[in-house]
Write a protein that holds these residues in place. Structure first.
Motif, short mmCIF file in Angstrom:
data_model
loop_
_atom_site.label_atom_id
_atom_site.label_comp_id
_atom_site.label_asym_id
_atom_site.label_seq_id
_atom_site.Cartn_x
_atom_site.Cartn_y
_atom_site.Cartn_z
N UNK A 153 -2.34 -2.65 -6.10
CA UNK A 153 -3.31 -2.57 -6.96
C UNK A 153 -4.45 -1.25 -6.65
N UNK A 154 -4.71 -1.29 -5.46
CA UNK A 154 -5.73 -0.21 -5.37
C UNK A 154 -4.90 1.17 -5.09
N UNK A 155 -3.58 1.14 -4.83
CA UNK A 155 -2.96 2.32 -4.97
C UNK A 155 -3.01 2.96 -6.30
N UNK A 156 -2.59 1.98 -7.30
CA UNK A 156 -2.32 2.37 -8.79
C UNK A 156 -3.63 2.76 -9.30
N UNK A 157 -4.82 2.19 -8.95
CA UNK A 157 -5.79 2.41 -9.42
C UNK A 157 -6.56 3.93 -8.87
N UNK A 158 -6.45 4.08 -7.56
CA UNK A 158 -6.73 5.22 -6.77
C UNK A 158 -6.00 6.59 -7.41
N UNK A 159 -4.28 6.44 -7.48
CA UNK A 159 -3.79 7.38 -8.11
C UNK A 159 -4.11 7.77 -9.44
N UNK A 160 -4.10 6.92 -10.35
CA UNK A 160 -4.86 7.18 -11.93
C UNK A 160 -5.98 7.86 -11.81
N UNK A 161 -7.16 7.32 -10.87
CA UNK A 161 -8.35 7.98 -10.94
C UNK A 161 -8.36 9.39 -10.68
N UNK A 162 -7.41 9.78 -9.59
CA UNK A 162 -7.01 11.08 -9.09
C UNK A 162 -6.49 11.90 -10.29
N UNK A 163 -5.67 11.12 -11.12
CA UNK A 163 -5.02 11.88 -12.28
C UNK A 163 -6.10 12.21 -13.36
N UNK A 164 -7.10 11.76 -13.51
CA UNK A 164 -8.20 11.73 -14.49
C UNK A 164 -9.51 12.76 -13.69
N UNK A 165 -8.93 13.16 -12.62
CA UNK A 165 -10.13 14.29 -11.80
C UNK A 165 -11.17 13.38 -11.30
N UNK A 166 -10.81 12.16 -11.01
CA UNK A 166 -12.01 11.46 -10.24
C UNK A 166 -11.51 11.62 -8.76
N UNK A 167 -11.89 12.43 -8.08
CA UNK A 167 -11.53 12.61 -6.61
C UNK A 167 -11.87 11.36 -5.89
N UNK A 168 -10.83 10.94 -5.03
CA UNK A 168 -11.32 9.49 -4.62
C UNK A 168 -10.43 9.32 -3.12
N UNK A 169 -10.75 8.60 -2.22
CA UNK A 169 -10.04 8.42 -0.94
C UNK A 169 -9.62 6.90 -1.03
N UNK A 170 -8.35 6.87 -0.68
CA UNK A 170 -7.85 5.32 -0.57
C UNK A 170 -8.01 4.91 0.85
N UNK A 171 -8.46 3.68 1.13
CA UNK A 171 -8.45 3.25 2.63
C UNK A 171 -7.86 1.95 2.61
N UNK A 172 -7.18 1.54 3.81
CA UNK A 172 -6.73 0.28 4.07
C UNK A 172 -8.04 -0.53 4.58
N UNK A 173 -8.27 -1.59 3.83
CA UNK A 173 -9.36 -2.43 4.36
C UNK A 173 -9.21 -3.11 5.63
N UNK A 174 -7.89 -3.40 6.10
CA UNK A 174 -7.41 -3.74 7.38
C UNK A 174 -7.96 -3.04 8.48
N UNK A 175 -8.34 -1.80 8.28
CA UNK A 175 -8.74 -0.80 9.44
C UNK A 175 -10.12 -1.08 9.59
N UNK A 176 -10.92 -1.77 8.80
CA UNK A 176 -12.36 -1.99 8.98
C UNK A 176 -12.52 -3.74 9.07
N UNK A 177 -12.05 -4.61 8.18
CA UNK A 177 -12.25 -5.91 8.36
C UNK A 177 -11.43 -6.54 9.29
N UNK A 178 -12.26 -6.68 10.70
CA UNK A 178 -11.59 -7.46 11.83
C UNK A 178 -11.91 -8.88 11.75
#
Ligand code: ASP
Ligand code: MG
Length: 435
Positions: A139-164
């Motif tokens: 779901x986050x990939x889809x939303x992130x790519x969609x936002x990019x496509x409407x020129x809302x620059x964003x960075x997709x991050x994997x929550x697993x790299x932070x939530x230990x």
């Protein structure tokens, strides 16, 4: 006094937004998320998103079929999940086949590979987390790519790299020190710079495996991120106008509660108010970070806020909390003796072993009754154990209603024609178990 920012890079004032499954259940909904985010384009935002629509339930079915060795069924179910997401992507790109959603495809390939053969390792909870956590990644990939496509620059991050987390698969506990360290050192500078999209619900343990925080755990993820980022607020975007004193589907006259104290919210969640995930409030309470509940359907409405409220100013409205699927067990001793401490202690140790939470209990000289949420597997084990020592009466398909802040003495209207099995009054809480 509010200190104004001279150097915007150094000032944090971040907001954490959480969008649940219903807010991204189809392409229209995803576009609506984009519109909401555009209204906040001047803010530093971290966006936490759940799996789309009912994807987590569907992935649970894939998991169960795969685990039971029904590989064909599992693949069929997974194909349906893929179609569901591809339909959303198709609607978002409007037939543009040269779209950029390859990452989503890759995630599905990974998932398909994972369930290619019957599982060797038979640790159900471990396997569950490795499969079910994909809902949020997709779901986050889809939303992130969609936002990019409407020129809302964003960075997709994997929550697993932070939530230990711990290795309690399906109920993972947060390892706060490393989580705080990673979020403040690695995530905070990124959120300062740009819009960040990440997942709710998932984390990672020391063995590098995916873990999940328990069903409906994305609110909790948002609250963990907010705590570690020292965010100014968390907003949960929902399909309701705010926190109501009763589920409008169950009773008429529901009212939105505009301002709720943390303590009251924690109590309501404890009694089963599903709009509030019980673990979510604790980290926010610690740092007094307000939690807004707002409607993604009417994003201009102000919704509700949960925050520190002066006790004297708190609204004293009665809240009605319903819990269905309750089972009531009434136990009496086989030799007509009184129910004494030794009986109670053996009953509670059986309950603790099976991890059954008691919602209401009552004892009299010759009987002890308790009500819990029915779980077929657990009660199939418990009932024969109890029958060895006690005479048992069992009542199923019951509802528990908790009235928080109920002033009247008379029976609430909703119970007028119901058969009441337990009634319990305490200082400002009344509970009824009824058929
Ligand atoms: N997708 C997960 C679930 O449905 C987490 C969440 O929605 O909060 O339980
Ligand atoms: Mg969900």
């Amino acid at each position: 006094m509010k200190i104004s920012c001279i150097n915007t890079y150094l000032c944090s004032f971040m907001k954490v937004f959480k969008f649940g499954g219903a807010s991204v259940k189809d392409a229209e909904a995803v576009k609506n998320v984009g519109k909401i985010l555009q209204k906040f384009s001047g803010d530093k935002l971290l966006i936490v998103i759940s799996a789309m629509g009912k994807t987590t339930n569907a992935l649970e079915r894939v998991m169960n079929e795969w685990y039971d060795g029904k590989l064909e069924e599992a693949h069929r179910e997974l194909a349906e999940i893929k179609n569901f997401h591809n339909k959303i992507i198709g609607d978002l790109v409007g037939g543009d086949l040269q779209n950029n959603y390859h990452d989503v495809d890759n995630l599905f390939i990974e998932l398909e590979c994972n369930i290619e053969n019957a599982p060797v390792n038979k640790d159900y909870n471990f396997l569950y987390d490795q499969i079910v956590g994909y809902g949020e990644l997709i779901s986050t990939k889809i939303v992130s790519i969609y936002l990019q496509s409407i020129k809302m620059e964003n960075r997709w991050l994997d929550a697993r790299n932070f939530i230990q987390t711990s290795s309690d698969y399906r109920e993972a506990k947060i390892n706060w020190d490393p989580t705080l360290d990673l979020i403040s050192k690695k995530l905070l500078p990124l959120v300062n710079r740009q819009l960040v999209i990440t997942q709710g619900f998932i984390g990672r343990n020391e063995r590098n495996n995916t873990t999940t925080l328990g069903r409906e755990g994305s609110d909790y993820s948002a609250s963990i991120f907010a705590f570690c980022l020292d965010a100014e607020s968390v907003t949960i975007w929902k399909d309701v106008a705010g926190v109501m004193n009763v589920d409008p589907k169950r009773m008429s006259g529901a009212k939105i509660m505009r301002e709720i104290s943390f303590n009251k919210a924690i109590e309501l969640a404890y009694y089963g108010a599903t709009i509030l995930h019980p673990k979510t409030m604790q980290p926010l309470l610690r740092k007094s970070i307000p939690l807004y509940v707002r409607s993604f359907v009417d994003p201009d409405e102000k919704g509700s806020v949960i925050r520190k409220v002066d006790k004297t100013k708190e609204e004293n409205i009665t809240c009605y909390i319903f819990k269905d699927d309750q089972i009531l067990l009434r136990l009496s001793s086989k030799d007509f003796s009184f129910i004494v401490e030794s009986h109670l202690s053996s009953i509670f140790s059986m309950l603790a072993q099976l991890n059954i939470q008691v919602n209401v209990m009552q004892n009299s000289a010759i009987s002890f009754s308790f009500c819990a949420t029915y779980d077929e597997r657990k009660f199939a084990t418990l009932i024969p154990q109890l029958k060895e020592f006690f005479i048992l009466e069992i009542f199923k398909d019951l509802t528990l209603i908790t009235l928080h802040n109920f002033k009247g003495n008379e029976l609430p209207d909703i119970l007028k024609d119901k058969k009441i099995l337990i009634e319990q009054h305490s200082k400002n809480v009344v509970q009824y178990v009824y058929q």
